[in-house]
Design a protein around this motif. Structure first.
Motif, short mmCIF file in Angstrom:
data_model
loop_
_atom_site.label_atom_id
_atom_site.label_comp_id
_atom_site.label_asym_id
_atom_site.label_seq_id
_atom_site.Cartn_x
_atom_site.Cartn_y
_atom_site.Cartn_z
N LEU A 31 -23.90 12.30 -1.27
CA LEU A 31 -23.18 11.51 -0.27
C LEU A 31 -22.21 10.53 -0.92
N SER A 32 -22.68 9.87 -1.99
CA SER A 32 -21.80 8.86 -2.61
C SER A 32 -20.54 9.51 -3.18
N MET A 66 -43.16 -0.99 4.64
CA MET A 66 -42.64 0.25 5.25
C MET A 66 -41.51 0.83 4.41
N GLN A 67 -41.46 2.13 4.38
CA GLN A 67 -40.38 2.82 3.65
C GLN A 67 -39.39 3.38 4.67
N ALA A 68 -38.15 3.45 4.26
CA ALA A 68 -37.14 4.04 5.15
C ALA A 68 -37.50 5.50 5.40
N ASP A 69 -37.44 5.90 6.65
CA ASP A 69 -37.87 7.27 6.99
C ASP A 69 -36.69 8.23 7.10
N VAL A 70 -35.48 7.76 6.82
CA VAL A 70 -34.31 8.64 6.89
C VAL A 70 -33.91 9.01 5.47
N SER A 71 -33.86 10.30 5.20
CA SER A 71 -33.45 10.70 3.84
C SER A 71 -31.93 10.86 3.78
N VAL A 72 -31.41 10.42 2.68
CA VAL A 72 -29.94 10.44 2.51
C VAL A 72 -29.53 11.80 1.94
N PRO A 73 -28.52 12.44 2.53
CA PRO A 73 -28.10 13.74 2.00
C PRO A 73 -27.60 13.63 0.55
N ARG A 89 -19.07 12.18 -2.00
CA ARG A 89 -18.19 12.51 -0.86
C ARG A 89 -17.51 11.24 -0.32
#
Lengths: 256, 188
Positions: free
Chosen positions: A23-24, A13-20, A26
């Protein structure tokens, strides 16, 4: 579905939440802001702790210097140097402790250890420590210079001694019961009664002291005679003869 | 992986502040995704992620040794604690539910109740996607343990530490979730 198949599928399974995006960056900005605040806080509290430590060092060191200047340690040391076995006698040790400003030394070393420990805890790197120690030395030297100047001024009578006395007397006087300490040369020894002798001591600063010494004392047992050097610590008044001083302890330094 | 984490921490502790940037780069994604699971919105998840690293930085500044430190579970524990505080304010996640067990039947009902069964539609290549879709229908606490176990690759013990629940609860949650998925998904 079989468990092993399910496990395989779950593991793929792949993570389904995309990172803005960004971000790093900020996060790092927030961290840097916090780091700055931490540094400022550390500097503030570090300065306070260091100031306390250095103050204790200066206070202790100046008190030691004052004590050395005012006391009779040099005379004591010169006599001890002639006869080191004095250190192994009860009176010799007591005289030493009386001369060494234990409390001042304690304050000095505690202040020093506190300052160094504080600097190390606050992450001052070893390579920086030498410069910090140098700075500390300068501060201590300055403190002792100021203390020495105060003593010199006091001795010359150009300033009143009340301030420095008020500040240092509790430290300089190791035991508040002892109001007098000095060494001097015995000029006469007279029997007062079966328990006590009266000894007249010529003081180096001028004048003389008449002291009563118990015949049980170690000093007397060494047979005090005219020309002997005595180290005496005691308090005046309230004795068999008005004006006499009862020695809390007396040490026979040397016999002629 | 853990060795490289320890190297990063040691570098940071020896004064190389830039190694913290490497820590952020390495784990910000995992922390953000975990925060999102609890917060359910991007803004709160980002705030929690930022605060997690700020707290981690503060905490690392006070440490003198990396001994016994597991960086990823440690960061995630900080994140979960922050999410716990957030959840108290915004009711975004029911933490007390983490330790409560669901009836197995109700889990299967939950999976079957919302969409038609994919029993006939599943093709071999679509298995993972179907499993993922099915996982999303599970209660949040089961999604969470599956995410931490299979996506974040944490051990049972680490999951228990991060969520601050007993190890047995983690095992039971995973077991129940897998049982429900197994009975819902078509046999392959």
């Amino acid at each position: 579905m079989k468990t092993d198949r399910l496990d395989q599928a779950l593991e793929k399974m792949q993570a389904d939440v995309s990172v803005p995006s960004g971000l790093s960056a900020r996060i790092m900005k927030a961290v840097e802001k916090k780091a700055l605040a931490i540094e400022r806080r550390q500097i503030f509290w570090g300065s306070i702790h260091l100031a306390l430590g250095v103050s204790a060092v200066i206070y202790g060191f100046t008190a030691i210097v004052l004590n050395l200047l005012n006391g009779d340690l040099n005379g004591y040391l010169s006599v001890v140097a002639e006869d080191p076995s004095l250190l192994f006698t009860e009176e010799g040790l007591r005289a030493l402790f009386e001369q060494v400003p234990v409390l001042s030394a304690l304050v000095f070393f505690a202040g020093l250890v506190y300052s160094i420990r504080h600097l190390m805890l606050r992450g001052v790197r070893i390579k920086k420590l030498s410069s910090v120690m140098a700075a500390l030395f300068v501060v201590v030297a300055f403190g002792s210079f100021v203390g020495g100047m105060a003593v010199a001024a006091n001795m010359s009578g150009s300033v009143t001694a009340s301030a420095s006395e008020a500040l240092f007397t509790p430290l300089v006087t190791a035991s508040k019961d002892y109001q007098y300490s000095s060494s001097g040369e015995v000029t006469s020894v007279t029997d007062l009664d079966e328990d006590t002798v009266e000894v007249t001591v010529l003081l180096p600063e001028g004048g003389q002291k008449i002291i009563e010494i118990s015949k049980d004392s170690m000093a007397y047992k060494k047979v005090i005679q005219e020309g002997d050097k005595l180290f005496i610590v005691g308090k005046p008044g309230g004795f068999k003869k008005p004006g006499n001083m009862k020695a809390n302890f007396v040490h026979l330094f040397s016999k002629d | 992986m853990r060795d490289s984490d320890l190297i990063l921490i040691d570098e940071f502790l020896s004064g190389d502040v830039s190694s913290f940037e490497a820590i952020v780069e390495k784990y910000h994604t995992a922390v953000y995704r975990l925060a999102y699971k609890f917060a359910h919105n991007a803004d709160d998840a980002e705030d929690v992620t930022q605060e997690t690293f700020v707290r981690a930085y503060e905490s690392l500044m006070k440490k003198t040794s990396s001994e016994g430190m597991l960086l990823k579970p440690w960061l995630m524990t900080i994140c979960v604690n922050l999410c716990r505080n957030l959840a108290k304010k915004k009711k975004s996640f029911n933490f007390s539910d983490l330790e409560r067990e669901e009836e197995e039947d109700s889990l299967v009902e939950r999976l079957q109740g919302r969409e038609p069964s994919p029993r006939d539609a599943v093709l071999q290549s679509e298995v993972v996607a179907e499993v993922q879709k099915a996982v999303k229908k599970l209660p949040a606490k089961y999604q969470l343990v599956i995410d931490l176990r299979f996506i974040q690759d944490l051990s049972y013990e680490e999951i228990a530490e991060v969520l601050q629940v007993p190890l047995n609860t983690v095992k039971v949650h995973l077991n129940r979730a897998k049982k429900a998925l197994k009975s819902y998904l078509p046999p392959l």
